[in-house]
Design a protein around this motif. Sequence first.
Motif, PDB file in Angstrom:
ATOM      1  N   THR A  21       0.839  -1.193   0.000  1.00 53.48           N
ATOM      2  CA  THR A  21       0.000   0.000   0.000  1.00 53.48           C
ATOM      3  C   THR A  21       0.880   1.252   0.000  1.00 53.48           C
ATOM      4  OG1 THR A  21      -0.116  -0.206   2.409  1.00 53.48           O
ATOM      5  CG2 THR A  21      -1.959  -1.090   1.137  1.00 53.48           C
ATOM      6  N   GLU A  22       0.345   2.333  -0.560  1.00 54.32           N
ATOM      7  CA  GLU A  22       1.128   3.557  -0.738  1.00 54.32           C
ATOM      8  C   GLU A  22       1.104   4.403   0.516  1.00 54.32           C
ATOM      9  OE1 GLU A  22       0.575   7.415  -3.507  1.00 54.32           O
ATOM     10  OE2 GLU A  22       0.872   5.528  -4.611  1.00 54.32           O
ATOM     11  N   SER A  23       2.278   4.932   0.878  1.00 49.87           N
ATOM     12  CA  SER A  23       2.393   5.789   2.052  1.00 49.87           C
ATOM     13  C   SER A  23       2.362   7.263   1.651  1.00 49.87           C
ATOM     14  CB  SER A  23       3.671   5.457   2.820  1.00 49.87           C
ATOM     15  OG  SER A  23       3.688   6.125   4.065  1.00 49.87           O
ATOM     16  N   ILE A  24       2.577   8.135   2.629  1.00 52.82           N
ATOM     17  CA  ILE A  24       2.382   9.561   2.423  1.00 52.82           C
ATOM     18  C   ILE A  24       3.401  10.187   1.472  1.00 52.82           C
ATOM     19  CG2 ILE A  24       1.192   9.920   4.607  1.00 52.82           C
ATOM     20  CD1 ILE A  24       3.846  10.803   5.811  1.00 52.82           C
ATOM     21  N   ASP A  25       4.527   9.492   1.248  1.00 55.23           N
ATOM     22  CA  ASP A  25       5.539  10.023   0.332  1.00 55.23           C
ATOM     23  C   ASP A  25       5.493   9.357  -1.038  1.00 55.23           C
ATOM     24  OD1 ASP A  25       6.450   7.576   1.149  1.00 55.23           O
ATOM     25  OD2 ASP A  25       8.511   8.219   1.523  1.00 55.23           O
ATOM     26  N   GLY A  26       4.431   8.581  -1.279  1.00 55.62           N
ATOM     27  CA  GLY A  26       4.265   7.934  -2.578  1.00 55.62           C
ATOM     28  C   GLY A  26       4.935   6.589  -2.704  1.00 55.62           C
ATOM     29  N   LEU A  27       5.714   6.172  -1.701  1.00 56.53           N
ATOM     30  CA  LEU A  27       6.365   4.866  -1.728  1.00 56.53           C
ATOM     31  C   LEU A  27       5.487   3.816  -1.059  1.00 56.53           C
ATOM     32  CD1 LEU A  27      10.048   5.818  -0.801  1.00 56.53           C
ATOM     33  CD2 LEU A  27       9.030   5.568  -3.072  1.00 56.53           C
ATOM     34  N   ARG A  28       5.636   2.591  -1.509  1.00 58.62           N
ATOM     35  CA  ARG A  28       4.902   1.475  -0.930  1.00 58.62           C
ATOM     36  C   ARG A  28       5.841   0.694  -0.012  1.00 58.62           C
ATOM     37  NH1 ARG A  28       0.189   0.751  -3.950  1.00 58.62           N
ATOM     38  NH2 ARG A  28       0.151   2.068  -5.827  1.00 58.62           N
ATOM     39  N   GLY A  29       5.325   0.286   1.142  1.00 56.02           N
ATOM     40  CA  GLY A  29       6.193  -0.482   2.025  1.00 56.02           C
ATOM     41  C   GLY A  29       5.768  -0.457   3.467  1.00 56.02           C
ATOM     42  N   GLY A  30       6.740  -0.764   4.334  1.00 58.09           N
ATOM     43  CA  GLY A  30       6.463  -1.024   5.725  1.00 58.09           C
ATOM     44  C   GLY A  30       6.658   0.181   6.631  1.00 58.09           C
ATOM     45  N   THR A  31       6.600  -0.119   7.922  1.00 56.20           N
ATOM     46  CA  THR A  31       6.650   0.892   8.971  1.00 56.20           C
ATOM     47  C   THR A  31       8.086   1.075   9.449  1.00 56.20           C
ATOM     48  OG1 THR A  31       4.449   0.178   9.693  1.00 56.20           O
ATOM     49  CG2 THR A  31       5.726   1.538  11.225  1.00 56.20           C
ATOM     50  N   PRO A  32       8.659   2.253   9.365  1.00 59.08           N
ATOM     51  CA  PRO A  32      10.021   2.464   9.874  1.00 59.08           C
ATOM     52  C   PRO A  32      10.058   2.252  11.392  1.00 59.08           C
ATOM     53  CG  PRO A  32       9.316   4.285   8.466  1.00 59.08           C
ATOM     54  CD  PRO A  32       8.113   3.477   8.754  1.00 59.08           C
ATOM     55  N   HIS A  33      11.110   1.575  11.851  1.00 52.70           N
ATOM     56  CA  HIS A  33      11.263   1.331  13.282  1.00 52.70           C
ATOM     57  C   HIS A  33      12.704   0.948  13.573  1.00 52.70           C
ATOM     58  CE1 HIS A  33      10.553  -2.698  11.603  1.00 52.70           C
ATOM     59  NE2 HIS A  33      11.161  -3.195  12.671  1.00 52.70           N
ATOM     60  N   LEU A  34      12.995   0.768  14.848  1.00 59.43           N
ATOM     61  CA  LEU A  34      14.317   0.295  15.256  1.00 59.43           C
ATOM     62  C   LEU A  34      14.147  -0.745  16.349  1.00 59.43           C
ATOM     63  CD1 LEU A  34      15.381   1.659  18.254  1.00 59.43           C
ATOM     64  CD2 LEU A  34      14.981   3.700  16.891  1.00 59.43           C
ATOM     65  N   HIS A  35      15.163  -1.581  16.498  1.00 56.64           N
ATOM     66  CA  HIS A  35      15.214  -2.540  17.600  1.00 56.64           C
ATOM     67  C   HIS A  35      16.256  -2.076  18.603  1.00 56.64           C
ATOM     68  CE1 HIS A  35      12.535  -5.479  15.721  1.00 56.64           C
ATOM     69  NE2 HIS A  35      13.129  -5.148  14.580  1.00 56.64           N
ATOM     70  N   LEU A  36      15.988  -2.347  19.859  1.00 60.58           N
ATOM     71  CA  LEU A  36      16.879  -1.894  20.922  1.00 60.58           C
ATOM     72  C   LEU A  36      18.038  -2.849  21.167  1.00 60.58           C
ATOM     73  CD1 LEU A  36      16.234   0.790  22.533  1.00 60.58           C
ATOM     74  CD2 LEU A  36      14.266  -0.178  21.332  1.00 60.58           C
ATOM     75  N   VAL A  37      17.815  -4.161  21.035  1.00 62.92           N
ATOM     76  CA  VAL A  37      18.877  -5.122  21.354  1.00 62.92           C
ATOM     77  C   VAL A  37      19.047  -6.227  20.316  1.00 62.92           C
ATOM     78  CG1 VAL A  37      18.695  -4.743  23.852  1.00 62.92           C
ATOM     79  CG2 VAL A  37      17.333  -6.551  22.784  1.00 62.92           C
ATOM     80  N   SER A  38      18.175  -6.336  19.333  1.00 61.05           N
ATOM     81  CA  SER A  38      18.171  -7.505  18.455  1.00 61.05           C
ATOM     82  C   SER A  38      18.597  -7.180  17.028  1.00 61.05           C
ATOM     83  CB  SER A  38      16.777  -8.141  18.428  1.00 61.05           C
ATOM     84  OG  SER A  38      16.396  -8.553  19.719  1.00 61.05           O
ATOM     85  N   PRO A  39      19.695  -7.765  16.541  1.00 64.09           N
ATOM     86  CA  PRO A  39      20.031  -7.647  15.116  1.00 64.09           C
ATOM     87  C   PRO A  39      18.987  -8.366  14.257  1.00 64.09           C
ATOM     88  CG  PRO A  39      21.907  -8.415  16.413  1.00 64.09           C
ATOM     89  CD  PRO A  39      20.707  -8.516  17.293  1.00 64.09           C
ATOM     90  N   GLU A  40      18.893  -7.959  12.990  1.00 65.39           N
ATOM     91  CA  GLU A  40      17.895  -8.520  12.077  1.00 65.39           C
ATOM     92  C   GLU A  40      18.532  -8.741  10.715  1.00 65.39           C
ATOM     93  OE1 GLU A  40      13.311  -7.514  10.574  1.00 65.39           O
ATOM     94  OE2 GLU A  40      14.413  -6.102  11.844  1.00 65.39           O
ATOM     95  N   CYS A  41      18.071  -9.769  10.008  1.00 63.09           N
ATOM     96  CA  CYS A  41      18.603 -10.097   8.681  1.00 63.09           C
ATOM     97  C   CYS A  41      17.460 -10.307   7.707  1.00 63.09           C
ATOM     98  CB  CYS A  41      19.474 -11.347   8.761  1.00 63.09           C
ATOM     99  SG  CYS A  41      20.100 -11.913   7.154  1.00 63.09           S
ATOM    100  N   TYR A  42      17.597  -9.736   6.497  1.00 61.00           N
ATOM    101  CA  TYR A  42      16.666  -9.952   5.399  1.00 61.00           C
ATOM    102  C   TYR A  42      17.331 -10.883   4.378  1.00 61.00           C
ATOM    103  CZ  TYR A  42      13.472  -6.051   6.533  1.00 61.00           C
ATOM    104  OH  TYR A  42      12.552  -5.209   7.113  1.00 61.00           O
TER     105      TYR A  42
END
Length: 241
Positions: A21-42
């Motif tokens: 779905t399209e966001s307010i800047d015209g891009l489609r995608g997810g919710t920006p966020h950060l993790h406090l202690v956990s690394p993440e891999c895509y």
Amino acid sequence: MTHASTFPGGTAVSWLDVYDTESIDGLRGGTPHLHLVSPECYVVVAGRGRLQTLIAAGVAETPLAPGTVAWFTPGTVHRAVNDGELRVLVLMANSGLPEAGDAVMTFPPEHLVDAATYRAAAQLPDRETEAERQADADRRRDLAVQGFLDLRSAMERGAAAPLERLYAAAARIVQPLVPGWEPIWNEVVGEQAERTRATLPALANGDWSSLLASAVFEADANPGERRFGMCGRLSTYRLGA
């Protein structure tokens, strides 16, 4: 939870279909966020997209295509942009902690005053239809995108203070939860690390008895209900008790 039921490294495994779905800047995608202690891999398995990131060192964007493996450390503000049918296998360190609150979305500062204020903006209400749930997820995403765009604009001007204020707010929001994280970590990651620590000197002395406890496991073929996560529709494998 016993060591026999935990995934290697105490890692969580999920399928992520990034929001289209399209966001307010015209891009489609997810919710920006950060993790406090956990690394993440895509691990990208299908589609195309971008990983937009903000860290103290600056702003970056990583292309995402099938075969891309990209990972980031705690404190990395990240946003998955879906340029077409983006599907990702997500490997998340510290299994159990993200579900226990190790994530803060980049809402504007007035929504990050304290845990209660943040929770009011972050929680998705119960809805009857998929369309209603998607609309709620989109509204939450767009609020976080607004904060993300403000942060990125400040960093592009060389101003690091807004990111530092986000970090301070995130720490304040999760502070009440942190005492409950340590037992979770000890039962999963800590247990595996201590087991390895005990095995190494035993093997150095020729003691191979730990190998008698070897076993084989397989995750549930159905990774669970596809829920509305921060970055998209998320299905998390059940890897333990």
